[in-house]
Motif scaffolding. Structure first.
Motif, PDB file in Angstrom:
ATOM      1  N   THR A 242     -12.375  40.268   6.884  1.00  0.00           N
ATOM      2  CA  THR A 242     -11.183  39.475   7.518  1.00  0.00           C
ATOM      3  C   THR A 242     -10.647  40.225   8.850  1.00  0.00           C
ATOM      4  OG1 THR A 242     -10.171  39.084   5.302  1.00  0.00           O
ATOM      5  CG2 THR A 242      -8.657  39.102   6.978  1.00  0.00           C
TER       6      THR A 242
ATOM      7  N   PHE B  12     -17.535  35.187  13.802  1.00  0.00           N
ATOM      8  CA  PHE B  12     -16.797  34.366  12.744  1.00  0.00           C
ATOM      9  C   PHE B  12     -16.919  32.832  13.109  1.00  0.00           C
ATOM     10  CE2 PHE B  12     -13.135  32.780  10.762  1.00  0.00           C
ATOM     11  CZ  PHE B  12     -13.396  32.519   9.602  1.00  0.00           C
TER      12      PHE B  12
ATOM     13  N   GLU C  16     -18.210  29.969  11.028  1.00  0.00           N
ATOM     14  CA  GLU C  16     -17.403  28.843  10.325  1.00  0.00           C
ATOM     15  C   GLU C  16     -18.019  27.563  10.942  1.00  0.00           C
ATOM     16  OE1 GLU C  16     -12.851  28.512   9.341  1.00  0.00           O
ATOM     17  OE2 GLU C  16     -13.222  28.225  11.486  1.00  0.00           O
TER      18      GLU C  16
ATOM     19  N   LEU D 125     -18.888  33.420   4.646  1.00  0.00           N
ATOM     20  CA  LEU D 125     -17.746  33.524   5.650  1.00  0.00           C
ATOM     21  C   LEU D 125     -17.281  34.956   5.518  1.00  0.00           C
ATOM     22  CD1 LEU D 125     -16.344  29.883   5.651  1.00  0.00           C
ATOM     23  CD2 LEU D 125     -17.878  31.090   7.131  1.00  0.00           C
TER      24      LEU D 125
ATOM     25  N   GLY E 132     -12.396  38.475  11.729  1.00  0.00           N
ATOM     26  CA  GLY E 132     -11.956  37.090  11.794  1.00  0.00           C
ATOM     27  C   GLY E 132     -10.335  37.263  12.253  1.00  0.00           C
ATOM     28  N   LEU E 133      -9.498  38.246  11.887  1.00  0.00           N
ATOM     29  CA  LEU E 133      -8.290  38.185  12.493  1.00  0.00           C
ATOM     30  C   LEU E 133      -8.235  38.465  13.905  1.00  0.00           C
ATOM     31  CD1 LEU E 133      -5.659  38.087  10.505  1.00  0.00           C
ATOM     32  CD2 LEU E 133      -6.050  40.665  10.587  1.00  0.00           C
ATOM     33  N   LEU E 134      -9.272  39.175  14.361  1.00  0.00           N
ATOM     34  CA  LEU E 134      -9.366  39.396  15.834  1.00  0.00           C
ATOM     35  C   LEU E 134      -9.830  38.269  16.603  1.00  0.00           C
ATOM     36  CD1 LEU E 134     -10.549  43.077  15.690  1.00  0.00           C
ATOM     37  CD2 LEU E 134      -8.431  42.390  15.975  1.00  0.00           C
ATOM     38  N   GLY E 135     -10.386  37.494  15.839  1.00  0.00           N
ATOM     39  CA  GLY E 135     -11.144  35.924  16.465  1.00  0.00           C
ATOM     40  C   GLY E 135     -12.286  36.333  17.173  1.00  0.00           C
TER      41      GLY E 135
ATOM     42  N   SER F 147     -16.906  37.380   8.748  1.00  0.00           N
ATOM     43  CA  SER F 147     -15.377  37.701   9.206  1.00  0.00           C
ATOM     44  C   SER F 147     -15.059  39.064   9.208  1.00  0.00           C
ATOM     45  CB  SER F 147     -14.380  36.798   8.620  1.00  0.00           C
ATOM     46  OG  SER F 147     -13.988  37.323   7.182  1.00  0.00           O
TER      47      SER F 147
END
Lengths: 280, 467
Positions: free
Chosen positions: A125, A135, A139, A118, A128-131, A122
């Motif tokens: 990160t 990611f 998930e 994961l 993942g932070l940006l969506g 991501s």
């Protein structure tokens, strides 16, 4: 013998010294690919120390631990940093005293086991932070895998409960499922049947057999419950005082004189003989 | 009610309670007497005498036995009531601990939008309440102060609340952020908007520098080393006079601008640009919304991070580090990211502090600041974002209230300054919290992902981390 022809793990001349104490001395054995191998021995024989060496918690004083993947590549476990053993070498383990993340839900426990894939998905990160969708897909897959295991261990209804609220037997099963979520090729179980009642221990046997059958994962387990050991294992290695005293199929080990002596002590006539010698 | 008495019939319990009352009162009286005697013993060196100066400027002792008597009586009464209550509770049948009621959960649901609404409307409310922009100055200033601590609390929450690493030197990163902006803007003339991310990056860098040596340490040892780190930064700031101007601090730091438009009465200033009469309050209100935005960014990023693998790894690390290692989590890197990201938000807040004050000196970054930020996190409930915000309001806002309690002067006399009792109340609040809410104001944990039903996790299962 599969453990001689196609070993997944070969332990060679393993020695673990703590100061002056030699916990494991010149131990060599192999774990066959697709076998269930049991590591048994009286208390203090050094079984958990061997586990800690294999899974990177201890660095062996001497010896070599080579792990062979199905594609023929070999990794030397004693040279890998601790966290790579699960991620690169694909060796997972459970603990004698259950180590779940008690304050996290059952589902979260299983997702933590998917940390490395994961993390890659991501983008460490950033994505993942940006969506980003990559990611989210990863998930979703991890959740699907977790659901599969939860159904298998009959905990799907308790997926959103904290792991610390589960009964003891369920915690044991969850710990095994969590280890399996890392997609291991070798699963090391430290006394999985400890504290289980006969029915639970029977269910555990079924679970271990299905892990071996459906996922092709080899299993190495430490166990005191002989119904588990003799019921499911293909290969038994017996340790006493840090050295190997027997190695073979369950039948061979059951009839081995040195194993009987280590577990049950020596025969009565010999006791009399010894008593006569010391003058009792 | 049936839930409360699962086994014993209600009548039997009632009898047991009433028959035990006489003995209970006697025991409670004895306990209270002991407590009062202890208070008397403690009062003699602390309360009983006050040093005063007479006309000849000589010190003399003024006995204050009245105060001692009041203190002893208060303690006696309090202890008596507490003992009686404890005895009643012990005699009563054990209650099943009810899970958080739906009403309470709903309250939390409303609380967040309510807080947000109040925070956004706060300057307007303050202006209306005090009848004019100028009168609102004190209140907006207080709002900025509270929000700064909310942001610092949220930043430290990543390190302490999520990753379970006890950091007593968080103020060091606040200082790094503040000095970064102060030095970069005064030396190179860089704007606030350029320095803000730089300050964050520099603070994160120092977070990693701190993180490396302390990775092996746990618990108390980690706390001591981080405490030392905070002091080292402060001492370097005092003694490296060439760079930091030592204890005198750095003054005349450029003030914040409205994206390049200065807040002044000049031709191209904010007021003339928007065609409104100039008021120094424009800058204050802009600062308020700036820190509100920074705090909300901190909050949003933290909420997001909790749902990402790195956030789950932090929480897993707090729960059980050894299990983390066995699952292939690189514990060193995970701890470092927690330190770095927590430090980064501290750096942002520091840079805001510098631009608000226009002056930084090492005195602003002493250990008490770290202690206050840490107590905000602990009081709020470790890991809870809402709890930290409430705690920051209580810890920073409540002492300010003390300044305004003028009616107490009529009770205690003109020389009474309630503000002097700030630390006493602070300590009492902490003790009260330890008794009634040992896990903080919000003592439960929200799961980061849900399969079917969202359930709060009781704080008793969540670990605090070992460092």
């Amino acid at each position: 013998m599969r453990w001689q022809d196609d070993p997944v793990l070969e332990v060679e001349h393993l020695k673990m010294r703590f100061g002056g104490l030699v916990a494991v001395n010149d131990l060599s054995f192999s774990v066959g690919r697709g076998d269930i191998t049991a590591l048994i021995g009286p208390n203090g024989a050094g079984k958990t120390t061997v586990f800690n060496c294999i899974t990177g918690f201890y660095r062996p004083s001497e010896g070599m631990l080579s792990l062979r993947h199905g594609d023929g590549s070999t990794l030397l476990l004693e040279r890998l940093p601790g966290h790579s053993i699960s991620w690169k070498a694909k060796v997972a383990r459970t603990f004698q005293n259950i180590r779940l993340f008690t304050g996290m839900t059952v589902l979260e426990n299983l997702l933590v086991a998917r940390h490395n894939p994961l993390m890659l998905a991501s983008g460490f990160t950033v994505f993942g932070l940006l969506g980003l969708p990559g990611f989210r897909d990863a998930e979703r897959q991890a959740v699907e895998q977790a659901k599969f295991w939860l159904e298998k261990i009959n905990l799907i209804d308790r997926a959103d409960d904290p792991a610390g609220d589960l009964p003891y037997g369920a915690q044991r099963r969850l710990e095994i499922a969590r280890a399996m979520c890392t997609d291991p090729i070798l699963l090391c179980l430290d006394e999985p049947a400890a504290g289980l009642n006969p029915r639970e221990s029977h269910e555990l046997n079924e679970l271990l057999l299905s892990i071996r059958q459906d996922h092709g994962t080899s299993i190495l387990l430490i166990e005191h419950d002989m119904s588990v050991v003799m019921g499911i294992s293909d290969h038994v290695v017996v340790l006493d005082y840090g050295t190997k005293i027997a190695d073979g199929t369950p039948e061979e080990v059951r009839n081995d004189q040195s194993v009987i002596a280590a577990y049950l002590g020596v025969e009565d006539e010999e006791v009399e003989h010894v008593e006569a010698e010391v003058g009792l | 009610m049936a839930l409360n008495t699962p086994h014993a019939p209600a009548i039997a319990t009632a009898e047991a309670t009433s028959s035990a009352t006489g003995a209970q009162i006697a025991a409670a009286l004895r306990e209270a007497g002991i407590a009062a005697l202890l208070t008397l013993g403690l009062s003699i060196p602390i309360l009983a005498f006050k040093t005063e100066q007479n006309q000849a400027n000589a010190l003399y002792l003024q006995p204050r036995w009245g105060v001692v008597a009041v203190a002893c009586a208060l303690i006696f009464a309090l202890r008596f009531v507490l003992c009686l209550r404890a005895a009643r509770r012990a005699a009563a049948p054990p209650r099943l601990k009810a899970p958080a009621s739906p009403a309470l959960q709903k309250l939390f649901g409303i609380a967040v939008p309510l807080f947000l609404g109040v925070a956004v409307a706060y300057p307007v409310l303050a202006t209306l309440a005090s009848g004019g922009l100028g009168g609102a100055r004190y209140w907006v200033d207080l709002g900025i102060l509270i929000l700064t601590y909310v942001m610092l609390g949220w930043g430290l929450n990543i390190v302490v609340g999520l990753a379970g690493l006890l950091d007593l030197g968080y103020v060091a990163f606040y200082a790094v952020g503040a000095y970064s902006y102060a030095l970069l803007s005064t030396t190179f003339g860089w704007s606030f908007w350029l320095c803000l991310p730089l300050a964050g990056i520099l603070a994160a860098f120092w977070g990693i520098i701190l993180g490396f040596p302390v990775l092996r340490l746990r618990g108390d040892y980690l706390a001591i080393v981080t405490l030392a780190f905070g002091e080292i930064i402060r001492l370097v700031l005092i003694n490296w006079v060439d760079l930091t101007n030592g204890g005198a601090g750095i003054s005349s730091i450029p003030r914040v601008t409205f994206f390049g438009v200065p807040f002044d009465s000049s031709e191209g200033g904010f007021a003339s640009l928007f065609g409104i009469p100039f008021s120094p309050m424009h800058r204050m209100i802009f600062l308020y919304y700036l820190i509100l935005m920074l705090a909300l960014i901190t909050n949003l990023v933290t909420i997001r991070l909790r749902r990402l693998p790195v956030g789950r790894a932090w929480e897993a690390l707090r729960e059980d580090e050894i299990a983390c290692r066995s699952l292939g989590i690189n514990t060193r890197n995970t701890k470092l990211t927690a330190f770095a990201i927590g430090a980064m938000f501290g750096g942002f807040a520091g840079s805001f502090f510098a631009v608000r004050q226009g002056f930084v000196s090492p005195e602003s970054f002493n250990f008490l600041e770290s202690a206050i930020i840490l107590s905000i996190v602990v009081l709020g409930g470790m890991g809870s974002q809402v709890g930290v915000a409430i705690a920051a309001v209580l810890m920073v806002g409540a002492p300010e209230l003390l300044r305004n309690l003028d009616f107490l002067k009529q009770v205690f006399g003109a020389g009474f300054d309630p503000n002097e009792y700030r630390l006493l109340i602070f300590g009492l609040a902490m003790v009260a919290m330890m008794v009634w809410r040992p896990r903080g104001l919000v003592g439960h944990r929200e799961p980061s992902i849900v399969l079917t039903e969202r359930k709060a996790i009781s704080g008793s299962l969540v670990k605090e981390g070992h460092g």
